[in-house]
Design a protein around this motif. Structure first.
Motif, PDB file in Angstrom:
ATOM      1  N   ASP A  12      48.059   3.231 -55.965  1.00 22.51           N
ATOM      2  CA  ASP A  12      47.901   2.568 -54.667  1.00 22.51           C
ATOM      3  C   ASP A  12      46.422   2.430 -54.312  1.00 22.51           C
ATOM      4  OD1 ASP A  12      50.649   2.419 -54.399  1.00 22.51           O
ATOM      5  OD2 ASP A  12      50.795   4.253 -53.201  1.00 22.51           O
ATOM      6  N   ALA A  13      45.628   3.450 -54.634  1.00 18.17           N
ATOM      7  CA  ALA A  13      44.199   3.411 -54.312  1.00 18.17           C
ATOM      8  C   ALA A  13      43.498   2.299 -55.085  1.00 18.17           C
ATOM      9  CB  ALA A  13      43.559   4.761 -54.616  1.00 18.17           C
ATOM     10  N   VAL A  14      43.859   2.119 -56.350  1.00 14.21           N
ATOM     11  CA  VAL A  14      43.270   1.032 -57.140  1.00 14.21           C
ATOM     12  C   VAL A  14      43.593  -0.309 -56.505  1.00 14.21           C
ATOM     13  CG1 VAL A  14      43.360  -0.170 -59.367  1.00 14.21           C
ATOM     14  CG2 VAL A  14      43.270   2.330 -59.293  1.00 14.21           C
ATOM     15  N   GLU A  15      44.841  -0.495 -56.096  1.00 15.27           N
ATOM     16  CA  GLU A  15      45.240  -1.753 -55.466  1.00 15.27           C
ATOM     17  C   GLU A  15      44.519  -1.973 -54.142  1.00 15.27           C
ATOM     18  OE1 GLU A  15      49.473  -1.415 -55.249  1.00 15.27           O
ATOM     19  OE2 GLU A  15      49.768  -1.750 -57.411  1.00 15.27           O
ATOM     20  N   ILE A  16      44.232  -0.879 -53.430  1.00 13.29           N
ATOM     21  CA  ILE A  16      43.503  -0.995 -52.166  1.00 13.29           C
ATOM     22  C   ILE A  16      42.073  -1.465 -52.411  1.00 13.29           C
ATOM     23  CG2 ILE A  16      42.460   0.413 -50.328  1.00 13.29           C
ATOM     24  CD1 ILE A  16      45.114   1.971 -50.260  1.00 13.29           C
ATOM     25  N   VAL A  17      41.422  -0.885 -53.413  1.00 10.54           N
ATOM     26  CA  VAL A  17      40.055  -1.319 -53.726  1.00 10.54           C
ATOM     27  C   VAL A  17      40.043  -2.806 -54.073  1.00 10.54           C
ATOM     28  CG1 VAL A  17      38.087  -1.029 -55.275  1.00 10.54           C
ATOM     29  CG2 VAL A  17      39.350   0.979 -54.482  1.00 10.54           C
ATOM     30  N   GLU A  18      41.024  -3.245 -54.845  1.00 13.16           N
ATOM     31  CA  GLU A  18      41.093  -4.659 -55.204  1.00 13.16           C
ATOM     32  C   GLU A  18      41.374  -5.519 -53.978  1.00 13.16           C
ATOM     33  OE1 GLU A  18      42.584  -4.896 -59.765  1.00 13.16           O
ATOM     34  OE2 GLU A  18      44.081  -4.139 -58.349  1.00 13.16           O
ATOM     35  N   ALA A  19      42.242  -5.054 -53.085  1.00 14.28           N
ATOM     36  CA  ALA A  19      42.553  -5.817 -51.883  1.00 14.28           C
ATOM     37  C   ALA A  19      41.366  -5.929 -50.948  1.00 14.28           C
ATOM     38  CB  ALA A  19      43.733  -5.166 -51.146  1.00 14.28           C
ATOM     39  N   GLU A  20      40.446  -4.970 -51.033  1.00 15.62           N
ATOM     40  CA  GLU A  20      39.257  -4.985 -50.178  1.00 15.62           C
ATOM     41  C   GLU A  20      38.078  -5.706 -50.837  1.00 15.62           C
ATOM     42  OE1 GLU A  20      39.010  -4.101 -47.078  1.00 15.62           O
ATOM     43  OE2 GLU A  20      41.118  -3.456 -47.004  1.00 15.62           O
ATOM     44  N   GLY A  21      38.356  -6.510 -51.834  1.00 16.02           N
ATOM     45  CA  GLY A  21      37.303  -7.310 -52.449  1.00 16.02           C
ATOM     46  C   GLY A  21      36.703  -6.702 -53.691  1.00 16.02           C
ATOM     47  N   GLY A  22      37.229  -5.586 -54.159  1.00 20.29           N
ATOM     48  CA  GLY A  22      36.725  -4.970 -55.376  1.00 20.29           C
ATOM     49  C   GLY A  22      37.452  -5.496 -56.602  1.00 20.29           C
ATOM     50  N   ARG A  23      37.009  -5.060 -57.775  1.00 23.70           N
ATOM     51  CA  ARG A  23      37.674  -5.478 -59.010  1.00 23.70           C
ATOM     52  C   ARG A  23      37.545  -4.389 -60.060  1.00 23.70           C
ATOM     53  NH1 ARG A  23      33.741  -7.476 -62.630  1.00 23.70           N
ATOM     54  NH2 ARG A  23      31.691  -7.765 -61.630  1.00 23.70           N
ATOM     55  N   LEU A  24      38.492  -4.404 -60.970  1.00 25.22           N
ATOM     56  CA  LEU A  24      38.509  -3.442 -62.064  1.00 25.22           C
ATOM     57  C   LEU A  24      37.526  -3.858 -63.151  1.00 25.22           C
ATOM     58  CD1 LEU A  24      42.252  -2.541 -62.711  1.00 25.22           C
ATOM     59  CD2 LEU A  24      40.381  -0.909 -62.501  1.00 25.22           C
ATOM     60  N   LEU A  25      36.774  -2.893 -63.654  1.00 24.55           N
ATOM     61  CA  LEU A  25      35.983  -3.102 -64.857  1.00 24.55           C
ATOM     62  C   LEU A  25      36.741  -2.612 -66.080  1.00 24.55           C
ATOM     63  CD1 LEU A  25      32.412  -2.052 -63.656  1.00 24.55           C
ATOM     64  CD2 LEU A  25      33.315  -4.362 -63.945  1.00 24.55           C
ATOM     65  N   ASP A  26      37.378  -1.429 -65.977  1.00 26.62           N
ATOM     66  CA  ASP A  26      38.191  -0.893 -67.076  1.00 26.62           C
ATOM     67  C   ASP A  26      39.534  -1.618 -67.083  1.00 26.62           C
ATOM     68  OD1 ASP A  26      36.220   0.900 -67.740  1.00 26.62           O
ATOM     69  OD2 ASP A  26      37.126   2.591 -66.691  1.00 26.62           O
ATOM     70  N   ARG A  27      39.776  -2.411 -68.140  1.00 28.23           N
ATOM     71  CA  ARG A  27      41.020  -3.189 -68.194  1.00 28.23           C
ATOM     72  C   ARG A  27      41.666  -3.150 -69.576  1.00 28.23           C
ATOM     73  NH1 ARG A  27      38.660  -8.673 -66.953  1.00 28.23           N
ATOM     74  NH2 ARG A  27      36.889  -7.638 -67.942  1.00 28.23           N
ATOM     75  N   ASN A  28      41.172  -2.282 -70.432  1.00 24.08           N
ATOM     76  CA  ASN A  28      41.758  -2.136 -71.767  1.00 24.08           C
ATOM     77  C   ASN A  28      42.858  -1.085 -71.664  1.00 24.08           C
ATOM     78  OD1 ASN A  28      42.379  -1.565 -74.433  1.00 24.08           O
ATOM     79  ND2 ASN A  28      40.269  -1.776 -75.137  1.00 24.08           N
ATOM     80  N   TRP A  29      44.046  -1.504 -71.298  1.00 25.59           N
ATOM     81  CA  TRP A  29      45.094  -0.550 -70.952  1.00 25.59           C
ATOM     82  C   TRP A  29      45.596   0.274 -72.122  1.00 25.59           C
ATOM     83  CZ3 TRP A  29      45.015   0.836 -66.264  1.00 25.59           C
ATOM     84  CH2 TRP A  29      44.558  -0.064 -65.288  1.00 25.59           C
ATOM     85  N   PRO A  30      45.718  -0.270 -73.330  1.00 22.49           N
ATOM     86  CA  PRO A  30      46.081   0.615 -74.452  1.00 22.49           C
ATOM     87  C   PRO A  30      45.045   1.708 -74.681  1.00 22.49           C
ATOM     88  CG  PRO A  30      46.497  -1.675 -75.030  1.00 22.49           C
ATOM     89  CD  PRO A  30      45.755  -1.700 -73.727  1.00 22.49           C
ATOM     90  N   ALA A  31      43.744   1.357 -74.586  1.00 19.52           N
ATOM     91  CA  ALA A  31      42.696   2.367 -74.782  1.00 19.52           C
ATOM     92  C   ALA A  31      42.695   3.366 -73.632  1.00 19.52           C
ATOM     93  CB  ALA A  31      41.333   1.690 -74.896  1.00 19.52           C
ATOM     94  N   LEU A  32      42.930   2.903 -72.421  1.00 18.40           N
ATOM     95  CA  LEU A  32      42.982   3.811 -71.276  1.00 18.40           C
ATOM     96  C   LEU A  32      44.159   4.768 -71.387  1.00 18.40           C
ATOM     97  CD1 LEU A  32      42.038   1.245 -68.504  1.00 18.40           C
ATOM     98  CD2 LEU A  32      40.764   3.336 -69.034  1.00 18.40           C
ATOM     99  N   ARG A  33      45.304   4.240 -71.820  1.00 16.03           N
ATOM    100  CA  ARG A  33      46.467   5.123 -72.005  1.00 16.03           C
ATOM    101  C   ARG A  33      46.165   6.186 -73.050  1.00 16.03           C
ATOM    102  NH1 ARG A  33      51.531   2.304 -74.617  1.00 16.03           N
ATOM    103  NH2 ARG A  33      49.915   2.066 -76.207  1.00 16.03           N
ATOM    104  N   ALA A  34      45.507   5.786 -74.139  1.00 16.18           N
ATOM    105  CA  ALA A  34      45.189   6.746 -75.193  1.00 16.18           C
ATOM    106  C   ALA A  34      44.153   7.770 -74.737  1.00 16.18           C
ATOM    107  CB  ALA A  34      44.685   5.996 -76.436  1.00 16.18           C
ATOM    108  N   SER A  35      43.170   7.322 -73.957  1.00 20.96           N
ATOM    109  CA  SER A  35      42.093   8.224 -73.539  1.00 20.96           C
ATOM    110  C   SER A  35      42.513   9.151 -72.416  1.00 20.96           C
ATOM    111  CB  SER A  35      40.885   7.407 -73.076  1.00 20.96           C
ATOM    112  OG  SER A  35      41.144   6.772 -71.833  1.00 20.96           O
ATOM    113  N   ARG A  36      43.447   8.692 -71.558  1.00 17.88           N
ATOM    114  CA  ARG A  36      43.911   9.448 -70.385  1.00 17.88           C
ATOM    115  C   ARG A  36      42.729   9.905 -69.521  1.00 17.88           C
ATOM    116  NH1 ARG A  36      46.444  11.819 -74.523  1.00 17.88           N
ATOM    117  NH2 ARG A  36      45.747  13.940 -74.078  1.00 17.88           N
ATOM    118  N   ARG A  37      41.760   9.006 -69.377  1.00 20.45           N
ATOM    119  CA  ARG A  37      40.588   9.307 -68.565  1.00 20.45           C
ATOM    120  C   ARG A  37      40.974   9.556 -67.113  1.00 20.45           C
ATOM    121  NH1 ARG A  37      35.560   7.972 -70.050  1.00 20.45           N
ATOM    122  NH2 ARG A  37      35.045   7.113 -67.997  1.00 20.45           N
ATOM    123  N   GLY A  38      40.239  10.460 -66.464  1.00 18.52           N
ATOM    124  CA  GLY A  38      40.528  10.813 -65.079  1.00 18.52           C
ATOM    125  C   GLY A  38      39.884   9.900 -64.066  1.00 18.52           C
ATOM    126  N   GLU A  39      39.428   8.725 -64.490  1.00 20.10           N
ATOM    127  CA  GLU A  39      38.801   7.782 -63.576  1.00 20.10           C
ATOM    128  C   GLU A  39      38.926   6.370 -64.122  1.00 20.10           C
ATOM    129  OE1 GLU A  39      34.608   8.681 -63.429  1.00 20.10           O
ATOM    130  OE2 GLU A  39      34.235   7.707 -65.354  1.00 20.10           O
TER     131      GLU A  39
END
Length: 391
Positions: A144-171
């Protein structure tokens, strides 16, 4: 915090080079001494040393009143200071927007690291360099927080979802409406290996949060002991090899109940790395050591003696071009000597592997900011975040 009367710092008892001493004096808010030898330092050398230790704004502030400052220093120092103040002001604007939106959604959050340390921990807001706005939100509400940042004019830089799933990064790396790079955290330990090593209870930290004034706005921050615990663990994982990180720990420690900090560090299995970072910070600041018996015992243990011996051979702070600027002994610190030694071996093996990949052109790292849509991987990543998983 009045530090002017403290003695000049010596990490090992040997005299530091004039440029290193200037960085040290500026970081710990002490009046420095100009010398002919210091006057031979070029503007480029000063700039590179400030960047290495992330204290260029502090140096600019320290020498502003010196009549002897070489003309070649003035431009790079003012550029460094002015850029940091512009980043700080822009970050505050994005913080106001995002904080208000998270509050409206009823999501527990705190601002950590750069903005808070510069504004309420360091002696002056124009001393500490930082580039990102770090926000920690409750893990269960991370999506929900990610969607809020996007709704407030922000955007995601990290968008490689397979790599993110594998890394399980905390941010996730994002950009706010006003252009600030936003690191949105669901855990303070970004890497799963760090989450396994240290039991940092994010939900408990959020429950203990306190509101402080930040540029005439009340914002939630970690309480003093959690803040000191976090910056010390962060500094240790980064190698405790920049003045900025040591000053974070030193200044944060001025506001703590030492017994509470020691108890929380022990509960998080982080007593050794916290002790080592605080011990190095206090020694670099010119003080005999950490003013708490629990941390002093931990710093005087086997791994602490190894860190002190390493410091004796390589006086801190180092300067650009010096050998052995890394801090693997601090990065490897764990609850036991066996665990620390094992992690040190792993760090050296990783460094050799990464160096080999770089030399041979076989770096197979998959950039997280490559756009790789994958709904299943995205859902899996957010599910792991919501669970607050430590694997």
């Amino acid at each position: 915090m009045e530090l002017v009367e403290r003695p000049a710092a010596r990490a090992t008892g040997s005299a530091l080079r004039p440029l290193a001493q200037l960085l040290l004096d500026a970081t710990f808010d002490r009046p420095g001494v100009f010398s002919d030898e210091l006057g031979r330092v070029t503007g480029e050398e000063l700039w590179e040393a400030g960047l290495l230790h992330r204290v260029t704004p502090a140096v600019a502030r320290a020498v502003r009143g010196w009549s002897e400052v070489p003309e070649a220093w003035r431009a790079p120092l003012e550029v460094g200071r002015n850029r940091q103040m512009l980043r700080h002001l822009r970050a505050l604007e994005d913080l106001k927007v995002l904080g208000a939106a998270l509050d409206r959604a009823g999501i527990a959050w705190v601002v950590v690291k750069g903005a808070t340390l510069a504004s309420v921990v360091w002696p002056h807001a124009d001393m500490r360099e930082y580039y990102d706005l770090d926000l920690l939100v409750q893990p269960a509400a991370f999506r929900d927080a990610v969607e809020i940042v996007e709704a407030e004019g922000g955007r995601l830089l990290d968008r490689n979802w397979p790599a993110l799933r594998a890394s399980r990064r905390g941010e996730l790396a994002m950009v706010g409406r006003h252009g600030t790079h936003v690191d949105l955290h669901w855990h303070l330990a970004v890497a799963p290996s760090v989450r396994r090593a240290f039991a940092l209870d994010v939900d408990a930290m959020l429950a203990r949060r306190r509101h402080r004034e930040l540029s005439a706005t009340s914002v939630p921050m970690l309480d003093p002991e959690d803040q000191a615990l976090h910056v010390a663990v962060h500094a240790a994982q980064a190698g405790a090899n920049r003045l900025m990180w040591l000053a974070d720990a030193y200044y944060a420690a001025q506001q703590v109940d030492w017994d509470v900090l020691c108890d929380r560090s022990r509960a998080a299995r982080a007593e050794v790395p916290v002790a080592l970072v605080l011990d190095r910070a206090y020694r670099v600041a010119g003080e005999p050591g950490v003013p708490h018996p629990g941390f002093e015992r931990a710093a005087a243990g086997s791994w602490g003696r190894l860190a002190r011996a390493r410091d004796a051979r390589h006086p801190f702070p180092g300067l650009p071009g010096d050998p052995r600027l890394g801090g693997a002994v601090y990065s490897a610190a764990r609850a036991s000597v066996v665990a620390s030694a094992g992690h040190l071996v792993a760090l050296h093996a990783r460094a050799r592997r990464d160096g080999w990949r770089h030399r041979t052109g076989r770096d197979v790292a998959w950039p997280l900011q490559q756009d790789v849509p994958d709904a299943g991987a995205r859902d899996a990543y957010f599910a792991a975040a919501a669970s607050g998983e430590r694997r």
